[in-house]
Motif scaffolding. Structure first.
Motif, PDB file in Angstrom:
ATOM      1  N   LEU A  14      40.010   5.732   9.517  1.00 20.68           N
ATOM      2  CA  LEU A  14      39.854   6.685  10.806  1.00 20.68           C
ATOM      3  C   LEU A  14      38.400   6.790  11.286  1.00 20.68           C
ATOM      4  O   LEU A  14      37.964   6.951  12.585  1.00 20.68           O
ATOM      5  CB  LEU A  14      39.961   8.400  10.401  1.00 20.68           C
ATOM      6  CG  LEU A  14      41.586   8.781  10.099  1.00 20.68           C
ATOM      7  CD1 LEU A  14      41.732  10.023   9.559  1.00 20.68           C
ATOM      8  CD2 LEU A  14      42.233   8.397  11.427  1.00 20.68           C
ATOM      9  N   VAL A  15      37.182   6.274  10.424  1.00 17.44           N
ATOM     10  CA  VAL A  15      35.946   6.374  10.779  1.00 17.44           C
ATOM     11  C   VAL A  15      35.780   5.110  11.470  1.00 17.44           C
ATOM     12  O   VAL A  15      34.972   5.064  12.603  1.00 17.44           O
ATOM     13  CB  VAL A  15      34.892   6.141   9.408  1.00 17.44           C
ATOM     14  CG1 VAL A  15      33.688   5.979   9.556  1.00 17.44           C
ATOM     15  CG2 VAL A  15      35.135   7.599   8.793  1.00 17.44           C
ATOM     16  N   ILE A  16      36.512   3.641  11.108  1.00 14.12           N
ATOM     17  CA  ILE A  16      36.182   2.636  12.033  1.00 14.12           C
ATOM     18  C   ILE A  16      36.914   3.036  13.617  1.00 14.12           C
ATOM     19  O   ILE A  16      36.271   2.627  14.447  1.00 14.12           O
ATOM     20  CB  ILE A  16      37.050   1.675  11.223  1.00 14.12           C
ATOM     21  CG1 ILE A  16      36.298   1.257  10.009  1.00 14.12           C
ATOM     22  CG2 ILE A  16      37.148   0.309  11.966  1.00 14.12           C
ATOM     23  CD1 ILE A  16      36.929   0.180   9.094  1.00 14.12           C
ATOM     24  N   VAL A  19      34.580   4.940  15.388  1.00 16.90           N
ATOM     25  CA  VAL A  19      33.429   4.125  15.907  1.00 16.90           C
ATOM     26  C   VAL A  19      33.753   3.289  17.119  1.00 16.90           C
ATOM     27  O   VAL A  19      33.155   3.190  18.113  1.00 16.90           O
ATOM     28  CB  VAL A  19      33.036   3.389  14.612  1.00 16.90           C
ATOM     29  CG1 VAL A  19      31.852   2.333  15.243  1.00 16.90           C
ATOM     30  CG2 VAL A  19      32.313   4.201  13.657  1.00 16.90           C
ATOM     31  N   ILE A  20      35.121   2.608  16.960  1.00 23.91           N
ATOM     32  CA  ILE A  20      35.382   1.648  18.003  1.00 23.91           C
ATOM     33  C   ILE A  20      35.629   2.612  19.238  1.00 23.91           C
ATOM     34  O   ILE A  20      35.271   2.011  20.251  1.00 23.91           O
ATOM     35  CB  ILE A  20      36.809   0.939  17.485  1.00 23.91           C
ATOM     36  CG1 ILE A  20      36.436  -0.216  16.599  1.00 23.91           C
ATOM     37  CG2 ILE A  20      37.299   0.228  18.863  1.00 23.91           C
ATOM     38  CD1 ILE A  20      37.772  -0.564  15.923  1.00 23.91           C
ATOM     39  N   ALA A  21      36.382   3.621  19.361  1.00 19.78           N
ATOM     40  CA  ALA A  21      36.615   4.495  20.445  1.00 19.78           C
ATOM     41  C   ALA A  21      35.319   4.903  21.009  1.00 19.78           C
ATOM     42  O   ALA A  21      35.106   4.888  22.385  1.00 19.78           O
ATOM     43  CB  ALA A  21      37.232   5.838  20.022  1.00 19.78           C
ATOM     44  N   TYR A  27      30.822   2.195  26.687  1.00 17.82           N
ATOM     45  CA  TYR A  27      30.639   1.269  27.440  1.00 17.82           C
ATOM     46  C   TYR A  27      31.295   1.280  28.691  1.00 17.82           C
ATOM     47  O   TYR A  27      30.613   1.093  29.945  1.00 17.82           O
ATOM     48  CB  TYR A  27      31.370  -0.192  26.968  1.00 17.82           C
ATOM     49  CG  TYR A  27      31.672  -1.501  27.793  1.00 17.82           C
ATOM     50  CD1 TYR A  27      30.559  -2.399  27.896  1.00 17.82           C
ATOM     51  CD2 TYR A  27      32.848  -1.746  28.450  1.00 17.82           C
ATOM     52  CE1 TYR A  27      30.855  -3.295  28.795  1.00 17.82           C
ATOM     53  CE2 TYR A  27      32.876  -2.743  29.332  1.00 17.82           C
ATOM     54  CZ  TYR A  27      31.938  -3.530  29.365  1.00 17.82           C
ATOM     55  OH  TYR A  27      31.958  -4.611  30.316  1.00 17.82           O
ATOM     56  N   VAL A  28      32.387   2.003  28.731  1.00 17.52           N
ATOM     57  CA  VAL A  28      33.071   2.454  30.161  1.00 17.52           C
ATOM     58  C   VAL A  28      32.065   3.413  30.766  1.00 17.52           C
ATOM     59  O   VAL A  28      32.195   3.277  31.922  1.00 17.52           O
ATOM     60  CB  VAL A  28      34.543   3.137  29.853  1.00 17.52           C
ATOM     61  CG1 VAL A  28      34.979   3.586  30.953  1.00 17.52           C
ATOM     62  CG2 VAL A  28      35.277   2.073  29.104  1.00 17.52           C
ATOM     63  N   LEU A  29      31.555   4.126  30.205  1.00 15.40           N
ATOM     64  CA  LEU A  29      30.544   5.230  30.795  1.00 15.40           C
ATOM     65  C   LEU A  29      29.269   5.006  30.836  1.00 15.40           C
ATOM     66  O   LEU A  29      28.315   5.919  30.879  1.00 15.40           O
ATOM     67  CB  LEU A  29      30.987   6.819  30.357  1.00 15.40           C
ATOM     68  CG  LEU A  29      32.466   7.272  30.252  1.00 15.40           C
ATOM     69  CD1 LEU A  29      32.452   8.354  29.735  1.00 15.40           C
ATOM     70  CD2 LEU A  29      32.842   7.189  31.808  1.00 15.40           C
ATOM     71  N   ARG A  30      28.838   3.466  30.778  1.00 15.74           N
ATOM     72  CA  ARG A  30      27.569   3.450  30.486  1.00 15.74           C
ATOM     73  C   ARG A  30      26.797   3.577  31.734  1.00 15.74           C
ATOM     74  O   ARG A  30      25.410   3.753  31.755  1.00 15.74           O
ATOM     75  CB  ARG A  30      27.282   1.751  30.431  1.00 15.74           C
ATOM     76  CG  ARG A  30      27.992   0.875  31.434  1.00 15.74           C
ATOM     77  CD  ARG A  30      27.920  -0.405  31.183  1.00 15.74           C
ATOM     78  NE  ARG A  30      28.525  -1.529  31.993  1.00 15.74           N
ATOM     79  CZ  ARG A  30      29.689  -1.626  32.223  1.00 15.74           C
ATOM     80  NH1 ARG A  30      30.656  -0.891  31.519  1.00 15.74           N
ATOM     81  NH2 ARG A  30      30.331  -2.172  33.360  1.00 15.74           N
TER      82      ARG A  30
END
Length: 373
Positions: A14-16, A19-21, A27-30
């Motif tokens: 779940l932590v991994i 982190v990916i999410a 990135y999308v909302l950079r």
């Protein structure tokens, strides 16, 4: 009866995934998060400069420290922008004049390597048709200008709302012990970021001044322009040093007929980078940053991929913040230990802001004035 608590493997998965999410969202909302992060970064710089002014100029009223820091920061950034803009025009003109020299160097290099000589610079430019990229360049400049506006807007709101941070901390942590731990974590993050900025600024000035002297003595054109670029690049770990050492000698090859000025300049700049980066900077930095060099490199690559050039500037401060925050929780402390250089993410020097329960008569300190919360 089987336990309903998730297993260690499930929690790690779940932590991994989380982190990916988070990485995908960043990135999308950079375009939204990058100006905000830069504004927070500038706010920390201004806050540190204000406290430095109070220490160095005790006659300065406390209420005037922040405005003075803001005015001084704007003056420095505006002066640097004006110098770069003025020298950039001459730099572009001289690059066009370097065309014949570059063609000759390419022919010499092709002869030494035994390969066919490449096309001339003029032919390459005609084939590339740079006119088709002018719209893209204009869009990039427009995007940079709009990002700068958003950074200033965010910065203004952050500075205007900083007084409310104290009341928010009191509301979030009614218990005095928890509040004291939160303030201690904030001070560790702030001190780590400010120490990093201080060290990078001072060492960047050293490298830029020494490089300017070397370039001026050799006679390299636009030495001041190159010195400013070297100073700005010093805030980017690893890559900044490579740019500072490689770029001026390359242009010295174009300017001078002899190879000696470029060779001398390369040797001097490499020596300056070595002395400052391996002797002076570690002594100034001491044990305050306490980040593993591999982590700094990975952070540079990660945030560069997510946020581009702004992410490279912010990569090390973000890594420092992540290490301090992860060290506050038992479940993530092992990650902070891996991120640290010596396995001690929270140093004994942080006793100035102890996490142990304070005595009944003690009161935690706020972020600015030191008044009791």
């Amino acid at each position: 009866m089987p336990s309903s608590a998730p297993s260690a493997v499930t929690r790690s998965a779940l932590v991994i995934l989380a982190v990916i999410a988070c990485g995908v969202v960043l990135y999308v909302l950079r375009d939204i998060f990058t100006p905000l992060a830069l504004a927070i970064f500038l706010a920390v710089m201004i806050d540190g400069l204000a406290r430095l002014l109070l220490r160095r100029a005790p006659f300065l009223p406390r209420a005037a420290a922040a405005p003075a820091a803001i005015v001084l920061s704007i003056a420095v950034f505006a002066g640097a922008a004006v110098l770069i803009a003025e020298n950039a025009a001459d730099f572009v003109v001289q690059i066009a004049a370097y065309g014949p020299r570059l063609n000759g160097l390419m022919e010499q290099a092709a002869g030494l390597l035994g390969v066919q000589a490449p096309q001339s610079l003029e032919q390459l430019i005609r084939q590339l048709n740079p006119a088709q990229y002018l719209s893209q360049v204009g869009g990039a400049l427009q995007g940079f200008a709009s990002s700068a506006v958003f950074v200033l807007i965010y910065l203004g709101f952050i500075l205007a709302s900083r007084r409310g941070f104290e009341r928010k901390i009191v509301g979030l942590f009614p218990d005095r012990h928890e509040r004291r731990e939160a303030v201690a974590a904030f001070h560790r993050i702030r001190d780590g970021v400010e120490q990093y900025l201080w060290v990078q600024t001072v060492t960047g000035v050293m490298i830029a001044v020494a490089s300017w002297i070397a370039m001026a003595l050799v006679g390299l054109d636009n030495a001041l322009f190159w010195a400013l670029l070297i100073f700005i690049a010093s805030y980017i770990p690893i890559i900044g040093g490579i740019v500072g050492v490689a770029a001026p000698p390359i242009f010295a090859l174009l300017q001078f007929d002899s190879l000696w000025p470029a060779a001398i300049l390369a040797a001097v700049l490499q020596g300056v980078q070595f002395v400052v980066g391996n002797i002076i900077q570690p002594r100034m930095q001491g044990e305050s940053l306490n980040m593993d060099p591999v982590v700094i490199l990975l952070s540079l690559a990660l945030w560069g991929a997510i946020w581009g050039l702004p992410g490279m500037f912010l990569s090390t401060p973000i890594a420092v913040m992540a290490m301090v925050i992860l060290a506050q929780f038992d479940g993530t402390r092992w990650i902070a230990i891996l991120l640290s250089d010596d396995g001690e993410p929270v140093r004994a020097k942080d006793a100035d802001f102890p996490t142990a329960a304070p005595p009944p008569e003690a009161a935690p300190q706020d972020f600015e004035s030191g008044a009791s919360l």
